[in-house]
Scaffold this active site. Structure first.
Site, PDB file in Angstrom:
ATOM      1  N   HIS A 294      12.571 -93.678 112.247  1.00 42.39           N
ATOM      2  CA  HIS A 294      12.789 -94.384 111.664  1.00 42.39           C
ATOM      3  C   HIS A 294      12.463 -96.335 112.312  1.00 42.39           C
ATOM      4  O   HIS A 294      12.280 -97.005 111.136  1.00 42.39           O
ATOM      5  CB  HIS A 294      14.296 -94.408 111.724  1.00 42.39           C
ATOM      6  CG  HIS A 294      15.155 -93.835 111.022  1.00 42.39           C
ATOM      7  ND1 HIS A 294      16.191 -92.469 111.631  1.00 42.39           N
ATOM      8  CD2 HIS A 294      14.996 -92.393 110.528  1.00 42.39           C
ATOM      9  CE1 HIS A 294      16.281 -91.661 111.158  1.00 42.39           C
ATOM     10  NE2 HIS A 294      15.300 -90.967 110.635  1.00 42.39           N
TER      11      HIS A 294
ATOM     12  N   HIS B 271      16.521 -91.283 101.863  1.00 40.82           N
ATOM     13  CA  HIS B 271      15.952 -91.403 103.522  1.00 40.82           C
ATOM     14  C   HIS B 271      14.914 -89.974 103.376  1.00 40.82           C
ATOM     15  O   HIS B 271      13.870 -90.841 104.763  1.00 40.82           O
ATOM     16  CB  HIS B 271      16.872 -90.984 104.151  1.00 40.82           C
ATOM     17  CG  HIS B 271      16.894 -90.430 105.242  1.00 40.82           C
ATOM     18  ND1 HIS B 271      16.800 -91.765 105.998  1.00 40.82           N
ATOM     19  CD2 HIS B 271      16.163 -89.653 106.467  1.00 40.82           C
ATOM     20  CE1 HIS B 271      16.635 -91.743 107.317  1.00 40.82           C
ATOM     21  NE2 HIS B 271      16.297 -90.024 107.517  1.00 40.82           N
TER      22      HIS B 271
ATOM     23  N   ASP C 164      11.550 -91.453 105.491  1.00 41.35           N
ATOM     24  CA  ASP C 164      10.610 -90.677 106.753  1.00 41.35           C
ATOM     25  C   ASP C 164       9.462 -90.637 106.670  1.00 41.35           C
ATOM     26  O   ASP C 164       7.933 -90.484 107.786  1.00 41.35           O
ATOM     27  CB  ASP C 164      11.698 -89.153 106.589  1.00 41.35           C
ATOM     28  CG  ASP C 164      12.710 -88.881 106.916  1.00 41.35           C
ATOM     29  OD1 ASP C 164      13.281 -89.733 108.218  1.00 41.35           O
ATOM     30  OD2 ASP C 164      13.435 -87.789 107.289  1.00 41.35           O
TER      31      ASP C 164
ATOM     32  N   HIS D  67       8.435 -83.936 107.749  1.00 36.17           N
ATOM     33  CA  HIS D  67       7.932 -84.803 108.754  1.00 36.17           C
ATOM     34  C   HIS D  67       6.827 -83.956 109.519  1.00 36.17           C
ATOM     35  O   HIS D  67       5.380 -84.473 109.462  1.00 36.17           O
ATOM     36  CB  HIS D  67       8.683 -84.636 110.228  1.00 36.17           C
ATOM     37  CG  HIS D  67       9.786 -85.860 109.917  1.00 36.17           C
ATOM     38  ND1 HIS D  67       9.738 -87.188 110.088  1.00 36.17           N
ATOM     39  CD2 HIS D  67      11.242 -85.690 110.500  1.00 36.17           C
ATOM     40  CE1 HIS D  67      10.715 -87.767 109.990  1.00 36.17           C
ATOM     41  NE2 HIS D  67      11.838 -86.240 110.120  1.00 36.17           N
TER      42      HIS D  67
END
EC number: 3.5.1.108
Length: 305
Positions: free
Chosen positions: A79, A238, A242, A265
Site C-alpha cells: 500500500h 482496492h 494493489d 499480487h
C-alpha cells in the site's frame, strides 16, 4: 526536463503491524537522485536495506513482502508502494523499526497524506519511465494480466467474487491514471478479508493486527464494518490499488495500458517480471518538457505546491 522526485523533509508516523499487532514507527526520508525506493529495517543490527525490485517480491496469504538473498524479509509493502507510484516518488528511504510496514487503515490514503505532509521536491536529474513497446500477457488458469503499448497509463481491472456483498455491477473498474485520479478514486480503497479467515489466523498467532480499523471485513452475507464501504465498488478499486503498487516494484512509473481479470499480487508481479525479462518489450524513456510527457504523469498542483 521532467525531473526525479523525492521528499522535502523527513516525516514519521506510527501504526500497527498487521502480523504482530505491535506498534511500528515508520520514517520516510528524502534520498538523492538515482537512489530508487529503498525499504530499510532498523530493528536489525546492522540495519538491512531492501531495494524495491520485482525479483525480490514474495506474495504471502496476508501481504506482499520483499526478501533478500539471506531470506530476511520486510512485509506489507504494497500500500505504501502504491502511494509512491501515485505521487511519482522516485527516490526515498523508508525505515521501520519492525519486520513490516504498518497497515494503517488498510488503504494507501494515510501514506499519501504523509508524503504530501513531507512535501515533494524535484531533483536535478531526468526522471526515467518504463515504456511498454510490445504486448505482454501472463495467465494462471482463468486469471490473466497484460500490458499493451499506450502513450499514457490506463488500468482496467475485473474481479469475480461470488458474494452477496459484492454486486455484479461493481466488479469492474477502469481509469486513466493521474496523481489526482489516484488520490481521489483509488487511494482510500481498503483491503478486505473474511471474518472466519481473520479468526483462524489469529488463533494461530498470525494477523494479530487485523481488525475493523484496517480492513473491510465480510462474513458469508454482508460487510460487517459499522461504517460500511467508502465506495460502492471499493473491492475492485482496492485490487487496482494493489496492482499500482505491485507494478511500481520496478521503481519507475510505467507508460502503457494494463488490463487484468481476477489478478492478484502474484500475477501482477509475474507480469512485471515477464515484461522486464523481454528486452524488446520495453525501454527506458525520459522527457525534455511537459509537452512531451503523457498526461497521466503531469504533476498536479497538490504535489509540487
Amino acid at each position: 526536463m521532467i525531473k526525479q522526485r523525492t521528499l522535502k523533509r523527513i516525516v514519521q508516523a506510527t501504526g500497527v503491524g498487521l502480523h504482530t499487532g505491535k506498534k511500528v514507527t515508520l520514517t520516510l526520508r528524502p534520498a538523492p537522485a538515482n537512489t530508487g525506493v529503498i525499504y530499510r529495517r532498523t530493528d536489525l543490527n546492522p540495519p538491512v536495506d531492501f531495494p524495491a525490485d520485482a525479483k525480490s517480491v514474495r506474495d504471502t496469504m496476508l501481504c506482499t513482502c520483499l526478501v533478500n538473498e539471506h531470506d530476511v524479509r520486510i512485509s506489507t509493502v504494497e500500500h505504501l508502494n502504491a502511494a509512491l507510484a501515485g505521487l511519482g516518488i522516485d527516490n526515498i528511504v523508508i525505515e521501520v523499526d519492525a519486520p513490516e510496514i504498518p497497515i494503517m487503515d488498510g488503504s494507501a490514503a494515510p501514506f499519501v497524506y504523509l508524503l504530501l505532509d513531507a512535501g515533494i521536491e524535484e531533483l536535478n536529474s531526468a526522471k526515467k519511465f518504463v515504456r511498454i513497446k510490445e504486448t505482454v500477457r501472463v495467465e494462471d488458469g482463468d486469471k490473466w494480466a497484460e500490458f499493451r503499448p499506450y502513450n499514457g497509463f490506463t488500468l482496467d481491472f475485473t474481479i469475480d467474487f461470488n458474494h452477496p456483498a459484492i454486486d455484479s455491477s461493481t466488479q469492474r473498474y477502469a481509469m486513466n491514471f493521474s496523481a489526482d485520479a489516484f488520490m481521489r478514486q483509488i487511494s482510500r480503497a481498503r483491503t478486505f478479508g473474511f471474518m472466519r479467515d481473520i479468526e483462524y489466523l489469529q488463533s494461530r498467532g498470525l494477523c494479530l493486527g487485523g481488525s475493523f480499523d484496517c480492513a473491510i471485513v465480510v462474513d458469508d452475507y454482508r460487510v460487517l464494518n459499522e461504517d460500511g464501504l467508502r465506495f460502492e465498488d471499493e473491492f475492485v478499486r482496492h485490487k487496482m490499488l494493489d496492482a499500482i503498487g505491485d507494478l511500481f516494484m520496478c521503481g519507475h512509473n510505467i507508460i502503457g495500458a494494463f488490463t487484468a481479470y481476477k489478478s492478484g499480487h502474484a500475477l501482477n508481479n509475474k507480469l512485471l517480471q515477464a515484461v522486464l525479462a523481454k528486452q524488446e518489450a520495453w525501454e527506458y524513456v525520459t522527457f525534455q518538457d511537459d509537452a512531451e510527457l503523457p498526461l497521466a504523469f503531469k504533476a498536479p498542483s497538490t504535489v509540487l505546491a
